[in-house]
Design a protein around this motif. Sequence first.
Motif, short mmCIF file in Angstrom:
data_model
loop_
_atom_site.label_atom_id
_atom_site.label_comp_id
_atom_site.label_asym_id
_atom_site.label_seq_id
_atom_site.Cartn_x
_atom_site.Cartn_y
_atom_site.Cartn_z
N ARG A 1 -3.57 -1.49 3.88
CA ARG A 1 -4.34 -0.33 4.34
C ARG A 1 -4.45 -0.31 5.87
O ARG A 1 -4.40 0.75 6.49
N VAL B 1 1.39 5.40 -0.15
CA VAL B 1 0.77 6.69 0.15
C VAL B 1 1.74 7.78 -0.28
O VAL B 1 2.92 7.73 0.05
N PHE C 1 -1.51 1.37 7.35
CA PHE C 1 -1.58 2.82 7.22
C PHE C 1 -2.57 3.41 8.22
O PHE C 1 -2.30 4.44 8.84
N THR D 1 -3.41 7.57 -2.54
CA THR D 1 -3.04 6.20 -2.21
C THR D 1 -2.96 5.38 -3.49
O THR D 1 -3.66 5.65 -4.47
N TRP D 2 -2.09 4.38 -3.44
CA TRP D 2 -1.78 3.57 -4.61
C TRP D 2 -1.62 2.12 -4.19
O TRP D 2 -1.32 1.82 -3.03
N TYR E 1 0.86 -1.18 0.00
CA TYR E 1 0.00 0.00 0.00
C TYR E 1 0.90 1.23 0.00
O TYR E 1 1.73 1.40 0.89
#
Length: 96
Positions: A60, A4, A63, A90-91, A2
């Motif tokens: 996620r 960011v 995060f 976010t990616w 994840y």
Amino acid sequence: MYVVTVEFTVMAGRGQDFLQAMVANARTSREVEPDCRQFDVCVDDARSAVVYLYELYDDRAAFDAHLASPHFTAFTAATANMITDRVIRTWRRIAP
């Protein structure tokens, strides 16, 4: 993984204070959050008011744990009056 990214625009005259707080937040994140794999703090010499972050987490949930951490909430409170804009994206990393 994840990913960011965050782009901050920092108020004139607050750059050094913001960077000091940001670097400390990034260092603490890397040291105490086991699922924070990378936390880079970047600047653009051509745009001194801009600070760019590249963060890499396991997922996620990792995060979200970062956002709830004491060091992040303290950083947010300490720097709230130093920034004029913040863009968070976010990616999902697909390679490597």
